[in-house]
Design a protein around this motif. Structure first.
Motif, PDB file in Angstrom:
ATOM      1  N   SER A  83      92.603 -18.416  74.151  1.00  0.00           N
ATOM      2  CA  SER A  83      91.681 -19.122  73.246  1.00  0.00           C
ATOM      3  C   SER A  83      90.771 -20.050  74.035  1.00  0.00           C
ATOM      4  N   LYS A  84      89.540 -20.229  73.541  1.00  0.00           N
ATOM      5  CA  LYS A  84      88.579 -21.126  74.185  1.00  0.00           C
ATOM      6  C   LYS A  84      88.944 -22.580  73.905  1.00  0.00           C
ATOM      7  N   ALA A  85      88.232 -23.488  74.607  1.00  0.00           N
ATOM      8  CA  ALA A  85      88.445 -24.924  74.384  1.00  0.00           C
ATOM      9  C   ALA A  85      88.079 -25.278  72.948  1.00  0.00           C
ATOM     10  N   GLY A  86      88.961 -26.013  72.291  1.00  0.00           N
ATOM     11  CA  GLY A  86      88.731 -26.411  70.912  1.00  0.00           C
ATOM     12  C   GLY A  86      89.152 -25.377  69.893  1.00  0.00           C
ATOM     13  N   VAL A  87      89.633 -24.198  70.334  1.00  0.00           N
ATOM     14  CA  VAL A  87      90.084 -23.133  69.420  1.00  0.00           C
ATOM     15  C   VAL A  87      91.543 -22.844  69.733  1.00  0.00           C
ATOM     16  N   THR A  88      92.406 -22.862  68.716  1.00  0.00           N
ATOM     17  CA  THR A  88      93.827 -22.596  68.922  1.00  0.00           C
ATOM     18  C   THR A  88      94.088 -21.098  68.930  1.00  0.00           C
ATOM     19  N   ALA A  89      95.259 -20.740  69.449  1.00  0.00           N
ATOM     20  CA  ALA A  89      95.646 -19.331  69.450  1.00  0.00           C
ATOM     21  C   ALA A  89      95.807 -18.808  68.023  1.00  0.00           C
ATOM     22  N   ASP A  90      96.260 -19.667  67.104  1.00  0.00           N
ATOM     23  CA  ASP A  90      96.422 -19.229  65.709  1.00  0.00           C
ATOM     24  C   ASP A  90      95.073 -18.819  65.115  1.00  0.00           C
ATOM     25  N   GLU A  91      94.025 -19.616  65.372  1.00  0.00           N
ATOM     26  CA  GLU A  91      92.702 -19.291  64.840  1.00  0.00           C
ATOM     27  C   GLU A  91      92.168 -18.007  65.469  1.00  0.00           C
ATOM     28  N   LEU A  92      92.427 -17.820  66.786  1.00  0.00           N
ATOM     29  CA  LEU A  92      91.971 -16.596  67.445  1.00  0.00           C
ATOM     30  C   LEU A  92      92.665 -15.367  66.854  1.00  0.00           C
ATOM     31  N   ILE A  93      93.943 -15.486  66.509  1.00  0.00           N
ATOM     32  CA  ILE A  93      94.670 -14.362  65.884  1.00  0.00           C
ATOM     33  C   ILE A  93      94.046 -14.022  64.534  1.00  0.00           C
ATOM     34  N   ARG A  94      93.720 -15.068  63.739  1.00  0.00           N
ATOM     35  CA  ARG A  94      93.105 -14.806  62.424  1.00  0.00           C
ATOM     36  C   ARG A  94      91.730 -14.144  62.597  1.00  0.00           C
ATOM     37  N   GLN A  95      90.987 -14.544  63.641  1.00  0.00           N
ATOM     38  CA  GLN A  95      89.693 -13.903  63.888  1.00  0.00           C
ATOM     39  C   GLN A  95      89.868 -12.432  64.244  1.00  0.00           C
ATOM     40  N   LEU A  96      90.901 -12.119  65.032  1.00  0.00           N
ATOM     41  CA  LEU A  96      91.156 -10.718  65.380  1.00  0.00           C
ATOM     42  C   LEU A  96      91.500  -9.891  64.137  1.00  0.00           C
ATOM     43  N   VAL A  97      92.304 -10.474  63.230  1.00  0.00           N
ATOM     44  CA  VAL A  97      92.684  -9.753  62.005  1.00  0.00           C
ATOM     45  C   VAL A  97      91.464  -9.531  61.119  1.00  0.00           C
ATOM     46  N   ALA A 110      88.449  -9.256  62.086  1.00  0.00           N
ATOM     47  CA  ALA A 110      87.513  -8.319  62.701  1.00  0.00           C
ATOM     48  C   ALA A 110      87.864  -6.864  62.417  1.00  0.00           C
ATOM     49  N   GLU A 111      89.120  -6.570  62.027  1.00  0.00           N
ATOM     50  CA  GLU A 111      89.539  -5.185  61.756  1.00  0.00           C
ATOM     51  C   GLU A 111      89.041  -4.736  60.383  1.00  0.00           C
ATOM     52  N   PRO A 112      88.710  -3.453  60.228  1.00  0.00           N
ATOM     53  CA  PRO A 112      88.270  -2.947  58.902  1.00  0.00           C
ATOM     54  C   PRO A 112      89.438  -2.899  57.926  1.00  0.00           C
ATOM     55  N   PRO A 113      89.179  -3.177  56.665  1.00  0.00           N
ATOM     56  CA  PRO A 113      90.261  -3.100  55.679  1.00  0.00           C
ATOM     57  C   PRO A 113      90.864  -1.697  55.639  1.00  0.00           C
ATOM     58  N   GLY A 114      92.189  -1.630  55.637  1.00  0.00           N
ATOM     59  CA  GLY A 114      92.880  -0.351  55.588  1.00  0.00           C
ATOM     60  C   GLY A 114      93.527   0.026  56.895  1.00  0.00           C
TER      61      GLY A 114
END
Length: 447
Positions: A393-407, A409-413
């Motif tokens: 994760s970048k400075a000021g961004v937690t690993a939890d927020e990065l995980i939610r961003q990855l989820v 980014a995926e297409p529904p389904g």
């Protein structure tokens, strides 16, 4: 005390000096001892003076003066020998002292010093008289110097008074001239103040006109800048759209196309997997086959219930990863601190990434491992293992927020599995359509 040579035995030996030896007399006595010192052998010298036997007379008087004066006072034999040397050098003065009639023209200090060494009858009076004469001479000299200093100070005072009167007269003349000049300056100042007031009024008027012109110019400038910004924004949008069109033309696809194609591949793989799972025959369904009945060897609802797995069973993770186009997202430090928290962070990362690489090779699923960048004291230098994407994760961004961003980014389904024990992470990814799995389940599967 011993008798002095030529003075008769015991003439002045009983006399005692009841006051300190005057400084002038003492210096002459030390000089007499120093002069007679060189005519004596080392054996004739007192023990405390033998170390100065080779000194020059001046150095001897400087460094051994106190020692020689003390030896002369306490050692009668040494004093007698010095007296004999003095008689050889100054026979006339020694003879006059022995006869009791010192020369009137002789220096009182020399007479007193010779009397102190030779000790004739009445030597104490001679020493005392010499001391008093020296004090009287010093007093007269000091008085003479005081009178001369007083006369000099009077002369300086007279000169200072004359200078003060001249300076006072000069200052009075300058003061009169300054008063006249000040009056002239006051008149000029009043005239200048009037001119300044008129100039200030004209300046205020000019400033008002300038402010009006400036405000009008500022308004026109603001309008021009706004129009320029608007045109620049439209130009930027046009350039961005043109660049996007060019990039889409070059690549033949866009991000949305990629998401749709990935979802399409997922649906196709799921359909093929479903066909294999259900063992559907290649022929079309016949109407008779729609009748509800139990065929021999066909799975019943009870059989399906018996195949259900526990939430903590690692086999459930294998079933999820076996889904078409499955993507496993791992909360790195959450898993390592659950399984082996005692190890350093660097070794935790290496151990987990090695195990995830084996899991990716076994299942063929896409694996992404996320670490919190705030835990790093310095940049991490590592070669990502085969089949595993490693993200910090970048400075000021937690690993939890990065995980939610990855989820998101995926297409529904698409099947997305997130391995984390953090309840907030699990709830957040579940709302986004992902399947949360406890870190302990992943650890069991890896080990």
């Amino acid at each position: 005390m011993v008798e002095s040579a030529g003075g008769g035995p015991g003439d002045g030996a009983a006399e005692v000096l009841d006051r300190p030896l005057p400084d002038g007399v003492r210096r002459r006595v030390v000089q007499i001892v120093s002069d007679g010192f060189g005519g004596l052998t080392v054996g004739e010298l007192p023990a405390q003076l033998r170390q100065y036997a080779r000194f020059a007379p001046n150095r001897r008087a400087k460094f051994a003066g106190n020692a020689m004066a003390a030896a002369l006072e306490t050692d009668p034999l040494f004093r007698q020998r010095i007296g004999e040397k003095f008689r050889e050098v100054q026979p006339e003065l020694a003879g006059a002292l022995d006869s009791g009639s010192p020369p009137p023209a002789a220096d009182p200090l020399d007479v007193a010093a010779a009397a102190y060494v030779l000790r004739p009858t009445g030597w104490v009076k001679l020493v005392t008289a010499a001391g008093e004469e020296a004090q009287r001479a010093d007093a007269e000299r000091a008085d003479e110097e005081s009178r001369a200093e007083l006369e000099r100070l009077r002369e300086q005072l007279s000169q200072a008074r004359e200078q003060t009167r001249a300076e006072t007269e000069r200052l009075r003349v300058e003061l009169e001239a300054a008063k006249k000049e000040a009056e002239s300056l006051h008149r000029k100042l009043r005239s200048a103040l009037s001119d300044v007031k008129r100039g200030e009024a004209a300046l205020r008027k000019a400033q008002g006109e300038m402010e009006a012109v400036r405000a009008e110019g500022q308004a026109q400038l603001s309008a021009a800048e706004s129009e320029t910004r608007r045109l620049k924004a439209r130009l930027g949008e046009a350039e961005a759209a043109l660049e996007a069109a060019r990039r889409a033309a070059r690549e033949g696809r866009s991000v949305e196309d990629m998401r749709v194609r990935l979802l399409l591949d997922t649906v196709l793989d799921a359909a093929q997997g479903l066909r294999r799972e259900l063992a559907l025959p290649p022929v079309s369904v016949r109407p008779a086959e729609t009748v509800d009945a139990v065929e021999p060897g066909r799975m019943t609802p009870k059989d399906i219930a018996a195949r259900a797995l526990s939430e903590n069973d690692p086999a459930i993770l294998d079933q999820l990863l076996a889904l078409p186009q499955a993507h496993l997202v791992v909360d790195g430090y959450n898993v390592t601190k659950t399984g082996y928290p005692q190890m350093p962070l660097e070794k935790q990362r290496l151990r987990l990434l090695g195990q995830l690489s084996q899991l990716a090779a076994q299942t063929g699923a896409e694996v992404t491992c996320v670490f919190d960048g705030a835990e790093l004291a310095a940049p991490v230098l590592l070669a990502p293992p085969r089949g595993v994407r490693v993200l910090f994760s970048k400075a000021g961004v937690t690993a939890d927020e990065l995980i939610r961003q990855l989820v998101r980014a995926e297409p529904p389904g698409r099947p997305v599995i997130v391995a984390s024990t953090d309840r907030e992470v699990a709830d957040g990814v579940a709302r986004a359509g992902a399947r949360p799995v406890a870190s302990a389940v992943l650890l069991k599967r890896l080990t």
